[in-house]
Scaffold this motif. Sequence first.
Motif: not given
Length: 288
Positions: A165-168, A253-254, A260-262
């Motif tokens: 997933q994306g990672m800010p 766990s994700l 979007w929440s991940r």
Amino acid sequence: MANPNWRVKRQFGGRWQKRLSTRYGPWALVTGASSGIGREMVLRLAEAGINLVLIARSQTVLEQMAVALTSQHGIEVRVFVLDLSLAAGVETLVVATQDLDIGLLVAAAGFGTSGLFLNSLLEQEMEMLNVNCRSLLELIWHFGQRFAMRGRGGMVLMSSIVGFQGMPFAAHYAATKAYVQALAEALYVELAPMGIDVLAAAPGPTHSGFATRAGMQMGMALKPEDIALPILNALGRRSVLLPGVLSKLLTYSLVPLPRWSRVQIMGGVMGSMTKHQRGTIADLAEVE
């Protein structure tokens, strides 16, 4: 002194060396061989009696490794000091290894950046893109051709749990690992009929020198010596491996959560690891 990897080796019994040697020998090429996960892969492959081509930027370290591996395991070792961020690096390597029957590519070279994307240095981001993606693509294509001609081979491609997933605050690094993950999963299917095994290894935080270069402060992290053999053992048996309990915990766990929440959760995790070095866009404007 007891070998710190004895529990891992006992888990796989005494047949793993023969399996690796028979299916992927007589030569393996390892990028990022001088440290971290790459170095541990080298040590395990040497134990299996596979000759090695070692790639990294540190000539002294590679030469010391070559002497030790040759003495301890009686294998042949070739050393190439290359910067894979440079366009000519892979082509030089391909030409220099034409006389070797290489059956395994372990692409462990890579690095990351962290912090606010707009505060990053474009030159460094392009260097990361070249190492993590462009050079990897070239290596896969060139050695994939060789493996297809010989009718067997293997590729270990280092993804990451951040690639799902994306990672800010590590936006571009996560994007490069998403590239690796997607490519490996597709090639696992596409190359299988040619006798080529492909594995995406997606570890979590690992004590490998990565965090220092990326400017991150990590708490819990995996040890390279605990995950190298499980990664090699998974090659040819699955398409993706999350090595170590920590990697599985952080990823599974994700899974039930929407994407979007991940992204939000992973951004919070990375934000806590990079707040010590993260400025603001206003700070950047003042510097410029």
